[in-house]
Motif scaffolding. Structure first.
Motif, PDB file in Angstrom:
ATOM      1  N   GLY A 294       0.853  -1.204   0.000  1.00 14.32           N
ATOM      2  CA  GLY A 294       0.000   0.000   0.000  1.00 14.32           C
ATOM      3  C   GLY A 294       0.877   1.239   0.000  1.00 14.32           C
TER       4      GLY A 294
ATOM      5  N   THR B  93       0.145   5.946  -1.792  1.00 15.94           N
ATOM      6  CA  THR B  93      -0.560   7.144  -1.305  1.00 15.94           C
ATOM      7  C   THR B  93      -0.633   7.092   0.224  1.00 15.94           C
ATOM      8  OG1 THR B  93      -2.717   6.038  -1.459  1.00 15.94           O
ATOM      9  CG2 THR B  93      -2.066   7.365  -3.364  1.00 15.94           C
TER      10      THR B  93
ATOM     11  N   PHE C  53      -0.664   6.991   4.181  1.00 21.88           N
ATOM     12  CA  PHE C  53       0.303   6.579   5.195  1.00 21.88           C
ATOM     13  C   PHE C  53       1.367   5.628   4.645  1.00 21.88           C
ATOM     14  CE2 PHE C  53      -3.212   7.797   8.131  1.00 21.88           C
ATOM     15  CZ  PHE C  53      -2.499   8.695   8.911  1.00 21.88           C
ATOM     16  N   GLY C  54       1.004   4.834   3.650  1.00 18.78           N
ATOM     17  CA  GLY C  54       1.966   3.895   3.072  1.00 18.78           C
ATOM     18  C   GLY C  54       3.070   4.612   2.313  1.00 18.78           C
TER      19      GLY C  54
ATOM     20  N   SER D 219      -0.267  -1.215   4.762  1.00 23.79           N
ATOM     21  CA  SER D 219      -1.073   0.015   4.736  1.00 23.79           C
ATOM     22  C   SER D 219      -2.096   0.013   3.598  1.00 23.79           C
ATOM     23  CB  SER D 219      -0.134   1.230   4.614  1.00 23.79           C
ATOM     24  OG  SER D 219      -0.857   2.436   4.708  1.00 23.79           O
TER      25      SER D 219
END
Ligand code: NAD
Ligand code: NA
Length: 396
Positions: free
Chosen positions: A47, A50, A52-53, A137
């Motif tokens: 993830g 975009t 938090f990842g 994430s």
């Protein structure tokens, strides 16, 4: 071509490559400005494109010189049709990593599938040997189960009782009441199947079996709690059940990692404007009041500030990792501060279409939302022709 935002409901259909690139560069600059962290060395981010990842990938690479493999599911550009923002973010990340001499490769595909897991493992074996941090994430509305083949769809509903509260359409600024009928058992099961911990555990099982996790490896997944105001639709609703499941899975994974002295953690993060959170009713109104309050107190953070703090003040210090009574890392500590929550709760009562522009940070919400798609970024000339067909270097 010249690219402008095109809105449909809660999504933006276009995204801007130069704006997304500038977003990534700004995040990199922020991480560098905070100094080096004695952090991870070889990182897998599931993830990674975009929210938090992406912030986790940037913090690992530019805060600790880590090699990173990023997995995500993004739409490639076509002639006259822009890519999804995560595509442009990843292209920019790869560029910047290359310039800095950092290893970075990316895999675009369905992380829930066995195919993508196998492909990732092959890449780790070929290039990195073993990894020491796995960030999980993902935020997705659907998951096709790799064993049963069933496609599960998550829903955002309360459990037990019909829920009525205020919400805002952040495009128009209109505050109205919303009523959501309760979920049934199937809704809960589906939401847990998509956003619970099963896939996280499947990833760790596969990585362990392939022997690509280093001694003392850590894995971290992200969760949310939030206040009483949003509880019925978030933490005590269907999505909350999925987060309960994710948090319980951390203990199961930790047991499995004992052999390599590894550990699984859940970090509870702050409410932020992302593509995922803007689709949840009630949350945008809460966020606009929260932003106003936290900005006034000088404690507002975006994804990159949250994750930089998570790495430097929680995960990679010389002390033990601090957790709450349920074993969770809390980087939502400033959001949940009593003075913050008291002020937000008071503002909530007074929020109407007329008062919100004054009481809340609707403008901040809107601009953050546009920023996700690469629009409204300072330093970008939006009148200029840009090439929408951008390649991601190092894409497998
Ligand atoms: P996001 O939408 O910005 O990021 C989602 C990522 O998942 C993207 O990289 C996307 O490409 C990837 N993805 C989605 N489906 C995929 C699939 N099938 N295969 C591969 N990749 C896929 O979301 P976010 O807000 O950063 O959320 C990440 C996590 O953080 C979630 O667990 C979310 O619940 C949690 N969280 C979010 C907030 C918030 O307010 N946004 C707060 C706390 C915790
Ligand atoms: Na993410």
């Amino acid at each position: 071509m010249v690219i402008e935002p095109r809105m449909r409901g809660f999504i933006c259909l276009t995204s801007h490559p130069a704006g997304c690139e500038q977003n990534v560069i700004n995040q990199i600059e922020y991480v560098k400005s905070k100094g080096q962290i004695d952090g991870p060395k070889k990182v897998l981010v599931i993830g990674a494109s975009t929210g938090f990842g992406l912030a986790s990938r940037i913090t690992s690479a530019f805060g600790s010189n880590a090699s990173t493999i990023g997995v995500f599911f993004e739409k490639a550009p076509q002639e006259k049709k822009t890519a999804s923002p995560g595509w442009y973010n990843s292209a920019a990340f790869q560029d910047q990593a290359k310039k800095a001499g950092l290893y970075a490769k990316s895999i675009n595909g369905d992380a829930f599938s066995e195919e993508v897991k196998n492909k990732t493992i092959d890449l780790i074996k070929a290039d990195l040997g073993k990894i020491d941090l796995v960030i999980y994430s993902l935020a997705s509305p659907v998951r096709t189960h790799p064993v049963t083949g069933v496609t599960h769809r998550s829903v955002l509903k309360p459990i037990g009782n019909t829920f009525t509260n205020k919400t805002v359409d952040f495009h128009t600024g209109i505050v109205s009441d919303i009523t959501i009928t309760p979920s049934n058992e199937e809704d809960i099961e589906n939401t847990v199947a998509v956003m619970g911990g099963e896939d996280w555990e499947m990833w760790i099982d596969a990585l362990l079996k392939a022997d690509v996790l280093a001694e003392n490896a850590m894995t971290v997944a992200y969760s949310y709690i939030g206040p009483g105001l949003t509880e019925a639709v978030y933490r005590k609703g269907t999505i909350g059940r999925a987060k309960d499941h994710l948090e319980a899975t951390a203990f199961q994974i930790s047991d499995k990692l004992k052999g390599i002295h590894g550990k699984a953690y859940v970090s509870v993060n702050k409410a932020l404007v992302t593509q995922a959170s803007s689709a949840i009713p009630v949350i945008p109104l809460y966020i606009s009041l929260l932003y106003k309050t936290m900005k006034e107190k000088g404690i507002h953070e975006g994804c990159i500030e949250q994750i930089q703090r998570l790495f430097s003040e929680r995960l990679y210090t010389s002390q033990n990792i601090p957790t709450d009574e349920n074993g969770r890392i809390r980087i939502d500590d400033w959001e949940m501060r009593e003075d913050v929550q008291q002020e937000v709760a008071a503002l909530w009562l007074d929020a109407t279409t007329e008062t919100l522009p004054e009481l809340g940070d609707l403008q901040g919400y809107k601009s953050d939302f546009l920023n996700l798609f690469g629009f409204g970024i300072s330093g970008v000339d939006y009148a200029e022709d840009v090439n929408e067909v951008v390649e991601i270097e190092g894409l497998q």
